[in-house]
Write a protein that holds these residues in place. Structure first.
Motif, short mmCIF file in Angstrom:
data_model
loop_
_atom_site.label_atom_id
_atom_site.label_comp_id
_atom_site.label_asym_id
_atom_site.label_seq_id
_atom_site.Cartn_x
_atom_site.Cartn_y
_atom_site.Cartn_z
N CYS A 55 -22.64 -4.72 37.02
CA CYS A 55 -22.41 -5.75 36.01
C CYS A 55 -22.81 -7.11 36.56
O CYS A 55 -23.02 -7.27 37.76
CB CYS A 55 -20.97 -5.74 35.53
N SER A 56 -22.90 -8.06 35.66
CA SER A 56 -23.31 -9.40 36.05
C SER A 56 -22.21 -10.08 36.88
O SER A 56 -21.17 -9.48 37.14
CB SER A 56 -23.63 -10.24 34.81
N ASP A 57 -22.46 -11.31 37.23
CA ASP A 57 -21.46 -12.09 37.95
C ASP A 57 -20.86 -13.18 37.05
O ASP A 57 -20.26 -14.12 37.53
CB ASP A 57 -22.06 -12.70 39.22
N LYS A 58 -21.01 -13.02 35.76
CA LYS A 58 -20.52 -14.01 34.81
C LYS A 58 -19.26 -13.53 34.10
O LYS A 58 -19.31 -12.62 33.29
CB LYS A 58 -21.59 -14.30 33.74
N MET A 59 -18.14 -14.13 34.44
CA MET A 59 -16.88 -13.81 33.79
C MET A 59 -16.55 -14.92 32.79
O MET A 59 -16.63 -16.09 33.13
CB MET A 59 -15.76 -13.69 34.82
N LYS A 60 -16.19 -14.52 31.55
CA LYS A 60 -15.83 -15.50 30.52
C LYS A 60 -14.47 -15.13 29.93
O LYS A 60 -14.20 -13.95 29.69
CB LYS A 60 -16.87 -15.50 29.40
N PRO A 65 -17.05 -9.13 33.93
CA PRO A 65 -18.44 -9.40 33.55
C PRO A 65 -19.03 -8.25 32.74
O PRO A 65 -18.59 -7.10 32.87
CB PRO A 65 -19.17 -9.53 34.89
N ARG A 95 -19.23 -3.70 27.15
CA ARG A 95 -17.81 -3.97 27.34
C ARG A 95 -17.09 -2.64 27.20
O ARG A 95 -17.52 -1.78 26.43
CB ARG A 95 -17.28 -4.93 26.28
N TYR A 109 -12.49 -7.96 39.58
CA TYR A 109 -13.85 -8.52 39.55
C TYR A 109 -13.85 -9.95 40.08
O TYR A 109 -14.73 -10.35 40.83
CB TYR A 109 -14.42 -8.48 38.13
N LEU A 113 -16.00 -11.33 43.22
CA LEU A 113 -16.93 -12.45 43.07
C LEU A 113 -16.56 -13.64 43.94
O LEU A 113 -17.42 -14.46 44.28
CB LEU A 113 -17.02 -12.86 41.60
N PHE A 154 -24.63 -9.54 41.68
CA PHE A 154 -24.01 -8.71 40.67
C PHE A 154 -22.85 -7.97 41.30
O PHE A 154 -22.70 -7.95 42.53
CB PHE A 154 -25.02 -7.75 40.03
N CYS A 155 -22.02 -7.36 40.47
CA CYS A 155 -20.91 -6.56 40.95
C CYS A 155 -21.29 -5.09 40.87
O CYS A 155 -21.84 -4.63 39.87
CB CYS A 155 -19.66 -6.77 40.10
#
Length: 168
Positions: A55-60, A65, A95, A109, A113, A154-155
């Motif tokens: 998965c990406s490294d972008k957590m929102k 992510p 997701r 996560y 990160l 990335f994770c």
């Protein structure tokens, strides 16, 4: 009457892996990632790709992510199914189908990160396609860069389902 919480997410720490208390394939993956020369992690990932979700490294908004790859032998594919793992429009990332699971799993996560590999155990109810399952699993999450000079990271998620039961 003995009661227990519906969800348990517990960090165990990577020392448990080093002591031989984790799944053997997960342990081998951890060893490979931790001993790979800097910038050469990508080659070490290849034998484990069937077991990984990436998965990406972008957590929102406190969510994990988005997932962009689900290995054919991964715990997530086993739990959520083939249709979930092969979406028709993967551009936005996957997701998990259970928002409660998303929220409960996010902390691991975040720690990965932040630079510390996360190893833990979870037992929870999961809602998939109108059915409820109780699942217990161990999981390792590590943040990696595909090359030493890469600005991208990335994770890699390695989950091993230990028990899975349909409860409804």
């Amino acid at each position: 009457m003995l009661t227990r919480p519906n969800a348990l997410f517990s960090e165990i720490g990577t020392q448990a892996i080093e002591r031989g208390l984790a799944d053997p394939v997960l342990s081998a993956f951890f060893e490979t990632v931790m001993t790979a020369p800097r910038g050469e992690v990508q080659q070490g990932l290849k034998p484990y790709l069937p077991y990984l979700s990436l998965c990406s490294d972008k957590m929102k908004d406190g969510a994990p992510p988005p997932i962009f790859y689900v290995g054919r032998e991964s715990g997530q594919r086993t739990l959520f199914g083939e249709d979930w793992a092969t979406p028709t429009s993967p551009a936005s990332g996957l997701r998990t189908p259970d928002p409660d699971l998303e929220r409960a799993s996010a902390e691991g996560y975040g720690k990965a990160l932040d630079g510390t590999p996360y190893y833990g155990y979870a037992r929870t109810e999961v809602h998939v396609n109108g059915e409820t399952f109780e699942v217990a699993f161990e999981r390792l999450i590590v943040a990696v860069r595909p090359a030493l000079q890469s600005s991208v990271r990335f994770c890699a998620y390695f989950g091993v389902i230990q028990d899975l039961r349909r409860t409804s």
